[in-house]
Design a protein around this motif. Structure first.
Motif, PDB file in Angstrom:
ATOM      1  N   LYS A 154       0.849  -1.189   0.000  1.00 30.41           N
ATOM      2  CA  LYS A 154       0.000   0.000   0.000  1.00 30.41           C
ATOM      3  C   LYS A 154       0.880   1.234   0.000  1.00 30.41           C
ATOM      4  CE  LYS A 154      -4.148  -1.809   2.274  1.00 30.41           C
ATOM      5  NZ  LYS A 154      -5.219  -1.521   3.262  1.00 30.41           N
ATOM      6  N   GLY A 155       0.525   2.196  -0.840  1.00 31.94           N
ATOM      7  CA  GLY A 155       1.260   3.457  -0.867  1.00 31.94           C
ATOM      8  C   GLY A 155       2.741   3.294  -1.180  1.00 31.94           C
ATOM      9  N   GLY A 156       3.074   2.296  -2.006  1.00 35.71           N
ATOM     10  CA  GLY A 156       4.467   2.088  -2.374  1.00 35.71           C
ATOM     11  C   GLY A 156       5.293   1.383  -1.307  1.00 35.71           C
ATOM     12  N   LYS A 157       4.652   0.947  -0.224  1.00 42.74           N
ATOM     13  CA  LYS A 157       5.359   0.246   0.849  1.00 42.74           C
ATOM     14  C   LYS A 157       4.790  -1.157   1.015  1.00 42.74           C
ATOM     15  CE  LYS A 157       6.342   4.456   3.519  1.00 42.74           C
ATOM     16  NZ  LYS A 157       6.147   5.140   4.824  1.00 42.74           N
ATOM     17  N   HIS A 158       5.633  -2.058   1.502  1.00 45.63           N
ATOM     18  CA  HIS A 158       5.203  -3.416   1.794  1.00 45.63           C
ATOM     19  C   HIS A 158       4.964  -3.562   3.289  1.00 45.63           C
ATOM     20  CE1 HIS A 158       7.203  -3.935  -2.132  1.00 45.63           C
ATOM     21  NE2 HIS A 158       6.324  -4.907  -2.306  1.00 45.63           N
ATOM     22  N   TYR A 159       3.904  -4.296   3.639  1.00 44.16           N
ATOM     23  CA  TYR A 159       3.577  -4.508   5.041  1.00 44.16           C
ATOM     24  C   TYR A 159       3.392  -6.001   5.299  1.00 44.16           C
ATOM     25  CZ  TYR A 159       2.673   0.500   5.211  1.00 44.16           C
ATOM     26  OH  TYR A 159       2.800   1.868   5.137  1.00 44.16           O
ATOM     27  N   ALA A 160       3.867  -6.439   6.453  1.00 48.06           N
ATOM     28  CA  ALA A 160       3.667  -7.813   6.897  1.00 48.06           C
ATOM     29  C   ALA A 160       2.771  -7.803   8.128  1.00 48.06           C
ATOM     30  CB  ALA A 160       5.007  -8.469   7.235  1.00 48.06           C
ATOM     31  N   PHE A 161       1.604  -8.446   8.026  1.00 44.11           N
ATOM     32  CA  PHE A 161       0.662  -8.547   9.133  1.00 44.11           C
ATOM     33  C   PHE A 161       0.799  -9.939   9.753  1.00 44.11           C
ATOM     34  CE2 PHE A 161      -0.990  -5.501   6.159  1.00 44.11           C
ATOM     35  CZ  PHE A 161      -1.613  -4.525   6.912  1.00 44.11           C
ATOM     36  N   GLY A 172       0.091 -10.300  16.096  1.00 41.91           N
ATOM     37  CA  GLY A 172      -0.671  -9.078  15.902  1.00 41.91           C
ATOM     38  C   GLY A 172       0.131  -7.880  15.445  1.00 41.91           C
ATOM     39  N   LYS A 173       1.432  -8.043  15.268  1.00 42.32           N
ATOM     40  CA  LYS A 173       2.270  -6.914  14.873  1.00 42.32           C
ATOM     41  C   LYS A 173       2.211  -6.679  13.362  1.00 42.32           C
ATOM     42  CE  LYS A 173       5.476  -7.283  18.748  1.00 42.32           C
ATOM     43  NZ  LYS A 173       4.980  -6.049  19.376  1.00 42.32           N
ATOM     44  N   VAL A 174       2.511  -5.443  12.969  1.00 46.47           N
ATOM     45  CA  VAL A 174       2.575  -5.064  11.559  1.00 46.47           C
ATOM     46  C   VAL A 174       3.959  -4.492  11.299  1.00 46.47           C
ATOM     47  CG1 VAL A 174       1.576  -3.652   9.731  1.00 46.47           C
ATOM     48  CG2 VAL A 174       0.114  -4.498  11.588  1.00 46.47           C
ATOM     49  N   PHE A 175       4.654  -5.047  10.300  1.00 45.18           N
ATOM     50  CA  PHE A 175       6.008  -4.605   9.989  1.00 45.18           C
ATOM     51  C   PHE A 175       6.027  -3.915   8.624  1.00 45.18           C
ATOM     52  CE2 PHE A 175       6.451  -8.036  12.991  1.00 45.18           C
ATOM     53  CZ  PHE A 175       7.479  -7.619  13.821  1.00 45.18           C
ATOM     54  N   GLU A 176       6.586  -2.715   8.615  1.00 45.82           N
ATOM     55  CA  GLU A 176       6.710  -1.953   7.373  1.00 45.82           C
ATOM     56  C   GLU A 176       8.002  -2.336   6.664  1.00 45.82           C
ATOM     57  OE1 GLU A 176       7.733   2.639   6.329  1.00 45.82           O
ATOM     58  OE2 GLU A 176       6.084   2.309   7.747  1.00 45.82           O
ATOM     59  N   LEU A 250       0.019   2.119  19.019  1.00 46.38           N
ATOM     60  CA  LEU A 250       0.037   1.472  17.705  1.00 46.38           C
ATOM     61  C   LEU A 250       1.441   1.470  17.118  1.00 46.38           C
ATOM     62  CD1 LEU A 250      -3.121   2.887  15.886  1.00 46.38           C
ATOM     63  CD2 LEU A 250      -2.704   0.484  16.436  1.00 46.38           C
ATOM     64  N   GLU A 251       1.766   0.418  16.389  1.00 43.84           N
ATOM     65  CA  GLU A 251       3.034   0.406  15.674  1.00 43.84           C
ATOM     66  C   GLU A 251       2.925   1.275  14.430  1.00 43.84           C
ATOM     67  OE1 GLU A 251       4.357  -3.544  14.980  1.00 43.84           O
ATOM     68  OE2 GLU A 251       4.497  -4.027  17.111  1.00 43.84           O
ATOM     69  N   SER A 252       4.049   1.764  13.980  1.00 42.29           N
ATOM     70  CA  SER A 252       4.088   2.687  12.844  1.00 42.29           C
ATOM     71  C   SER A 252       3.439   2.089  11.601  1.00 42.29           C
ATOM     72  CB  SER A 252       5.539   3.068  12.541  1.00 42.29           C
ATOM     73  OG  SER A 252       5.605   3.919  11.417  1.00 42.29           O
ATOM     74  N   GLY A 253       3.741   0.815  11.324  1.00 41.75           N
ATOM     75  CA  GLY A 253       3.170   0.170  10.136  1.00 41.75           C
ATOM     76  C   GLY A 253       1.663   0.068  10.207  1.00 41.75           C
ATOM     77  N   ALA A 254       1.141  -0.270  11.391  1.00 42.52           N
ATOM     78  CA  ALA A 254      -0.310  -0.372  11.568  1.00 42.52           C
ATOM     79  C   ALA A 254      -0.968   0.986  11.384  1.00 42.52           C
ATOM     80  CB  ALA A 254      -0.624  -0.932  12.946  1.00 42.52           C
ATOM     81  N   ALA A 255      -0.344   2.036  11.916  1.00 40.05           N
ATOM     82  CA  ALA A 255      -0.891   3.387  11.773  1.00 40.05           C
ATOM     83  C   ALA A 255      -0.937   3.802  10.306  1.00 40.05           C
ATOM     84  CB  ALA A 255      -0.041   4.372  12.575  1.00 40.05           C
ATOM     85  N   ILE A 257      -1.183   1.867   7.660  1.00 40.47           N
ATOM     86  CA  ILE A 257      -2.252   1.124   6.997  1.00 40.47           C
ATOM     87  C   ILE A 257      -3.613   1.733   7.308  1.00 40.47           C
ATOM     88  CG2 ILE A 257      -3.519  -1.062   7.033  1.00 40.47           C
ATOM     89  CD1 ILE A 257      -1.103  -1.275   5.341  1.00 40.47           C
ATOM     90  N   LEU A 258      -3.850   2.061   8.576  1.00 36.76           N
ATOM     91  CA  LEU A 258      -5.124   2.657   8.983  1.00 36.76           C
ATOM     92  C   LEU A 258      -5.335   4.015   8.315  1.00 36.76           C
ATOM     93  CD1 LEU A 258      -5.065   1.718  12.760  1.00 36.76           C
ATOM     94  CD2 LEU A 258      -6.803   0.989  11.115  1.00 36.76           C
ATOM     95  N   ILE A 259      -4.287   4.817   8.249  1.00 33.30           N
ATOM     96  CA  ILE A 259      -4.378   6.129   7.607  1.00 33.30           C
ATOM     97  C   ILE A 259      -4.732   5.977   6.134  1.00 33.30           C
ATOM     98  CG2 ILE A 259      -2.988   8.109   6.838  1.00 33.30           C
ATOM     99  CD1 ILE A 259      -1.516   7.898   9.576  1.00 33.30           C
ATOM    100  N   ALA A 260      -4.090   5.030   5.464  1.00 33.75           N
ATOM    101  CA  ALA A 260      -4.363   4.808   4.044  1.00 33.75           C
ATOM    102  C   ALA A 260      -5.792   4.310   3.827  1.00 33.75           C
ATOM    103  CB  ALA A 260      -3.361   3.802   3.478  1.00 33.75           C
ATOM    104  N   ASP A 261      -6.226   3.358   4.676  1.00 32.10           N
ATOM    105  CA  ASP A 261      -7.573   2.801   4.525  1.00 32.10           C
ATOM    106  C   ASP A 261      -8.651   3.841   4.807  1.00 32.10           C
ATOM    107  OD1 ASP A 261      -6.547   0.379   3.846  1.00 32.10           O
ATOM    108  OD2 ASP A 261      -6.873  -0.580   5.785  1.00 32.10           O
TER     109      ASP A 261
END
Length: 276
Positions: A154-161, A172-176, A250-255, A257-261
């Protein structure tokens, strides 16, 4: 890491053959993959990667339909030509696939199972709507491994949920833009070292910054107005989903994702309101 074997259905390893040392079997046939994991040769390896399990699940279905095409029953042959799979067929289709999965689970090595992401739809108010995503494979497949990670871009970045973690160190962690470092807490636990303490300096490196939290709260305010819910209720629902006490945890990656959604949802709603 030891000797690595790859069952490659997509020739994706072609791009890494000069970068890493591994042996590869190129196949989309479930039967060929089964023969490989039950062979004496498999014991030579320390790591096995299967990419993609989606194609092997499709192979199980295609092989069954090919068998029906050779049936003496004209109705079965007609079903096979139409690609029609009925409820009573699934037991026979799943049998070789489950044999493959069970063999992977019993191997004395590290096993990585990669699969494609599929969309789940359901009917709501007479319309077919997106209800979520899951691995495109036999239904129980995602529940089998010790660790389940969903990858998204999302947004040019990869995320691992991290959707499942039996070690409960990264659950439950999200890694950018994730890399091997995300598994360090698990490796430390397996080696007998103390897992990373919640709230340590390492942990805080992943937390959302003040700007992200403020942006998220602004978006929650707009979203709440659209869906006619109290902002605090929406914030509480988010915290419960990510197992935190407040947005500040919240972790940075999760934030991100939420902002984008939320931004995407709000933009669509405002665009729709403007076209009425």
């Amino acid at each position: 890491m030891g000797k690595v074997a790859v069952i490659d259905t997509e020739h994706g390893t072609d791009f890494y053959s000069k970068m890493f040392d591994f042996d590869v079997l190129h196949t989309r046939s479930l039967k060929t993959a089964l023969d490989a994991v039950f062979s004496d040769e498999i014991e030579r390896y320390d790591v096995l990667i299967v990419d993609s399990i989606t194609h092997l699940w499709e192979s199980a279905q295609e092989s069954y339909l090919e068998m029906l095409k050779r049936s003496k029953d004209p109705k079965k042959r007609a079903r096979a030509e139409a690609g029609e799979i009925q409820f009573q067929d699934w037991r026979a289709i799943k049998a070789p696939y489950r044999k493959f999965i069970n063999r992977l689970l019993s191997l004395n090595m590290h096993v990585f199972i990669c699969g494609r992401l599929g969309t789940i739809y359901e009917f709501k108010d007479g319309e077919l709507v997106k209800a979520g995503v899951r691995m495109r494979a036999e239904g129980d497949t995602p529940y089998e491994p010790h660790i389940l990670i969903r990858m998204e871009q999302k947004g040019g970045k990869h995320y691992a949920f991290v959707e499942k973690d039996r070690s409960n160190t990264i659950m439950g962690k999200v890694f950018e833009n994730p890399d091997a470092r995300m598994f360090e807490p698990i490796l430390r636990m397996l080696s007998g070292e103390q897992a990373k303490v919640e709230g340590s300096a390492d942990e805080k490196l992943f937390l959302a910054d003040k700007e992200q939290v403020e942006k998220l709260r602004d978006l929650i305010g707009i979203y709440s107005t659209i869906v006619e819910r109290a902002p605090q209720d929406v914030e509480q629902a988010i915290c419960e989903k990510f197992k935190v006490n407040s947005l500040d945890e919240l972790e940075s990656g999760a934030a991100e994702i939420l902002i984008a959604d939320l931004s995407g949802y709000i933009a669509k709603k405002l665009e729709g309101a403007g076209s009425v």
